[in-house]
Design a protein around this motif. Structure first.
Motif, PDB file in Angstrom:
ATOM      1  N   SER A  85       0.799  -1.119   0.006  1.00 25.97           N
ATOM      2  CA  SER A  85       0.101  -0.040   0.155  1.00 25.97           C
ATOM      3  C   SER A  85       0.667   1.157  -0.058  1.00 25.97           C
ATOM      4  N   SER A  86       2.321   1.124   0.597  1.00 24.95           N
ATOM      5  CA  SER A  86       3.012   2.159   0.480  1.00 24.95           C
ATOM      6  C   SER A  86       3.511   2.571  -1.037  1.00 24.95           C
ATOM      7  N   PRO A  87       4.241   3.735  -1.109  1.00 22.95           N
ATOM      8  CA  PRO A  87       4.819   3.972  -2.592  1.00 22.95           C
ATOM      9  C   PRO A  87       5.721   3.040  -3.111  1.00 22.95           C
ATOM     10  N   THR A  88       5.163   2.421  -4.208  1.00 25.93           N
ATOM     11  CA  THR A  88       6.088   1.228  -4.774  1.00 25.93           C
ATOM     12  C   THR A  88       6.106   1.862  -6.441  1.00 25.93           C
ATOM     13  N   TYR A  89       7.369   1.791  -6.960  1.00 28.82           N
ATOM     14  CA  TYR A  89       7.786   2.086  -8.403  1.00 28.82           C
ATOM     15  C   TYR A  89       8.124   0.850  -8.953  1.00 28.82           C
ATOM     16  N   MET A  90       7.656   0.431 -10.120  1.00 26.22           N
ATOM     17  CA  MET A  90       7.997  -0.753 -10.894  1.00 26.22           C
ATOM     18  C   MET A  90       8.770  -0.175 -12.302  1.00 26.22           C
ATOM     19  N   TYR A  91       9.925  -1.001 -12.574  1.00 22.64           N
ATOM     20  CA  TYR A  91      10.559  -0.575 -13.834  1.00 22.64           C
ATOM     21  C   TYR A  91      11.033  -1.943 -14.636  1.00 22.64           C
ATOM     22  N   GLU A  92      10.993  -1.718 -15.828  1.00 27.46           N
ATOM     23  CA  GLU A  92      11.443  -2.673 -16.819  1.00 27.46           C
ATOM     24  C   GLU A  92      12.728  -2.357 -17.494  1.00 27.46           C
ATOM     25  N   PHE A  93      13.855  -2.871 -17.520  1.00 27.48           N
ATOM     26  CA  PHE A  93      15.090  -2.492 -18.241  1.00 27.48           C
ATOM     27  C   PHE A  93      15.024  -3.219 -19.448  1.00 27.48           C
ATOM     28  N   ALA A  94      14.698  -2.575 -20.732  1.00 27.62           N
ATOM     29  CA  ALA A  94      14.607  -3.221 -21.976  1.00 27.62           C
ATOM     30  C   ALA A  94      15.612  -3.011 -23.021  1.00 27.62           C
ATOM     31  N   TRP A  95      16.563  -2.306 -22.909  1.00 34.12           N
ATOM     32  CA  TRP A  95      17.674  -1.776 -23.821  1.00 34.12           C
ATOM     33  C   TRP A  95      18.235  -3.144 -24.183  1.00 34.12           C
ATOM     34  N   GLN A  96      18.601  -3.245 -25.478  1.00 33.56           N
ATOM     35  CA  GLN A  96      19.229  -4.483 -26.076  1.00 33.56           C
ATOM     36  C   GLN A  96      20.674  -4.394 -26.221  1.00 33.56           C
ATOM     37  N   SER A  97      21.432  -5.272 -25.661  1.00 29.71           N
ATOM     38  CA  SER A  97      22.997  -5.248 -25.806  1.00 29.71           C
ATOM     39  C   SER A  97      23.355  -5.934 -27.012  1.00 29.71           C
ATOM     40  N   PRO A  98      24.247  -5.246 -27.745  1.00 28.91           N
ATOM     41  CA  PRO A  98      24.820  -6.027 -29.059  1.00 28.91           C
ATOM     42  C   PRO A  98      25.778  -7.003 -28.640  1.00 28.91           C
ATOM     43  N   VAL A  99      25.985  -7.366 -27.469  1.00 27.91           N
ATOM     44  CA  VAL A  99      26.927  -8.570 -27.179  1.00 27.91           C
ATOM     45  C   VAL A  99      26.251  -9.922 -27.173  1.00 27.91           C
ATOM     46  N   ARG A 100      26.832 -10.727 -27.767  1.00 30.14           N
ATOM     47  CA  ARG A 100      26.617 -12.201 -27.592  1.00 30.14           C
ATOM     48  C   ARG A 100      24.937 -12.346 -27.823  1.00 30.14           C
ATOM     49  N   GLY A 101      24.211 -11.648 -28.382  1.00 30.94           N
ATOM     50  CA  GLY A 101      22.884 -11.882 -28.050  1.00 30.94           C
ATOM     51  C   GLY A 101      22.217 -11.534 -26.802  1.00 30.94           C
ATOM     52  N   LEU A 102      22.796 -10.999 -26.092  1.00 35.82           N
ATOM     53  CA  LEU A 102      22.310 -10.857 -24.775  1.00 35.82           C
ATOM     54  C   LEU A 102      21.094 -10.061 -24.601  1.00 35.82           C
ATOM     55  N   ARG A 103      20.651  -9.217 -25.491  1.00 36.67           N
ATOM     56  CA  ARG A 103      19.554  -8.308 -25.475  1.00 36.67           C
ATOM     57  C   ARG A 103      19.537  -7.949 -24.038  1.00 36.67           C
ATOM     58  N   ALA A 104      18.390  -7.599 -23.227  1.00 37.08           N
ATOM     59  CA  ALA A 104      18.109  -7.019 -22.039  1.00 37.08           C
ATOM     60  C   ALA A 104      18.363  -8.105 -20.998  1.00 37.08           C
TER      61      ALA A 104
END
Length: 472
Positions: free
Chosen positions: A373-392
């Motif tokens: 019920s208290s302030p909660t902030y959600m994120y999703e990190f979506a930037w895709q790395s070019p290294v070895r097909g790691l993506r995010a």
């Protein structure tokens, strides 16, 4: 400007660090006695006051561990600093800080690898922006999370408890406000943050928390003991404190490496983790977080699984293997159908990887955000790395949060052309949350709003919500 010596006086004596370009650095500060001899497999013991200045100009020793194996070792850096003083912490402080906000960073590494000395964990950018940054080391693997007869449970967590108490008691001497401490961690470190919040006595010490890709559910004692039992069987000794004390840390690490050699995320090789325990951790964080009244910043990366599973391994997974793995992982058919709908053109291996990510990390984080019920902030990190097909992939966001994209271990994951603008955006959001409890976008409830970090970031209702709802 050349480095200069700086001294600070705490309750146990004088600590001597280094000042440079407006930032004071104190590395390798012992917060407890070295866990050697009879202090192994025991709760941390406070250090006695020092008679002379403690030289705090170099990182403390790393906890006993082995490097990451195979291709994972090319992506995830290891640092080996010899010595017995593994229970240390590091502080980056703005010069002339007064009542500054404080953040305590707890590193990840699956509870058996990692150190605060990695280049990407440099706290300079936080200190530059007015935050006192603290990072800690704690005992890992069997030394920190064994389930042994005659030994306390969750020793590594008790180390973090001792470090947090040290910070609370002493940070004012560095210009920090002890009532404005945020705890922050990634992966196993995020799980440690959640465990600290699940303990009423440590929850009272903090004003906010950040959990990055952290598992939230803690297993019961018998399940957590499987890795210890496997090690005892390998060494042909009983799973008791006395028996394990007779084996050197190096031999324990070597034996553990033999057990896990060749294993994968699907192999079922048991890992180390905290365990439910009436004394040290009576309630699993995934339950306790609903009761947490402090602000929480929590999130995951879109393609966490791509750090653990190489593209060629994913390509081997067809319909039958996906079905078998889904049954073994107890993933409901409803969730699988939702995943196939969300990722229509993805191969079976990718679908399974996404389900693994959601079951282990995104669904528990979502459940916590929905329950609080208290302030909660959600994120999703979506930037895709070019290294070895790691993506995010898992851990990719760290260099952005710390604004250390030029660190060698950040480059290993993100490459040499990662967007600095995204690092500035994420780092600023984390600093704002640490300072004021608000990262700059609306709370998750009631509209399930999530900040999606990418080359063009946006705040949007949670993506692929049907999958996590089916897993809850």
């Amino acid at each position: 400007m050349d480095d200069r010596t700086v001294d600070v006086t705490v309750s146990t004596g004088t600590i001597r660090g280094v000042g440079h370009d407006g930032i004071l650095r104190y590395f390798g500060i012992p917060y407890a006695k070295a866990p050697v001899g009879e202090l192994r497999f025991a709760a941390p013991v406070p250090r006695a006051p020092s008679t002379g200045a403690v030289n705090a100009t170099a990182f403390g020793a790393t906890a006993p561990q082995s490097p990451y194996p195979g291709e994972l070792g090319d992506l995830l850096a290891s640092v080996d600093i010899p010595g017995d003083d593994v229970l240390t912490l590091n502080i980056w402080s703005p010069e002339h800080a007064q009542s500054a906000p404080v953040v305590v960073w707890i590193h990840g590494g699956a509870f058996e690898r990692g150190t605060s000395a990695l280049p990407s964990y440099d706290g300079s950018a936080f200190a530059r922006d007015g935050v006192i940054f603290v990072s800690i080391n704690y005992r890992l693997g069997v030394e920190g999370f064994a389930v042994l007869e005659g030994a306390p449970r969750n020793i590594g967590l008790l180390d973090a408890v001792a470090a947090l108490a040290w910070v609370r008691n002493e940070v004012a001497a560095f210009g920090g406000d002890p009532s404005r401490i945020t705890i922050m961690g990634e992966s196993a470190g995020g799980s440690m943050v959640a465990a600290l919040l699940a303990r009423s006595e440590t929850r009272e010490l903090v004003a906010g928390a950040i959990i990055q890709s952290g598992p939230l559910e803690v297993p019961p004692d018998d399940k957590a003991a499987r890795s210890t039992i496997a090690l005892a069987k390998k060494l042909k000794i009983p799973a008791t404190r006395d028996a394990f004390l007779s084996i050197s840390p190096e031999k324990l690490v070597a034996a553990r490496a033999e057990i896990t050699r060749g294993g994968t995320v699907f192999s079922g090789t048991p890992g180390f983790s905290p365990s439910l325990d009436p004394s040290s951790l009576p309630l699993s964080p995934h339950v306790a977080l609903a009761q947490i009244e402090i602000p929480l910043l929590i999130g995951t990366n879109t393609d966490e699984y791509r750090l653990w599973l190489a593209p060629r391994e994913l390509a081997k997974i067809g319909g039958f293997k996906e079905w078998v793995a889904r049954i073994a992982l107890r993933i409901p058919l409803k969730a699988a159908r939702a995943a196939h709908a969300a990722w229509r053109s993805a191969p079976r291996g990718e679908i399974l990887g996404q389900l693994l990510t959601d079951k282990a990390l995104r669904a528990p984080a979502t459940a916590a955000a929905r329950a609080k019920s208290s302030p909660t902030y959600m994120y999703e990190f979506a930037w895709q790395s070019p290294v070895r097909g790691l993506r995010a992939a898992h851990a990719l966001e760290i260099g952005f949060v710390f604004d250390t994209l030029d660190a060698s271990d950040s480059v290993s994951l993100a490459g040499e052309s990662a967007p600095q603008s995204l690092a500035e955006e994420m780092h600023s959001a984390w600093v704002a949350f640490i300072a004021d409890g608000d990262p700059g976008w609306p709370t998750y409830r009631p509209e399930r709003l999530t900040r999606v970090f990418d080359t063009s970031s946006m705040t949007t209702p949670q993506r692929r919500a049907a999958i996590v709802d089916a897993l809850s």
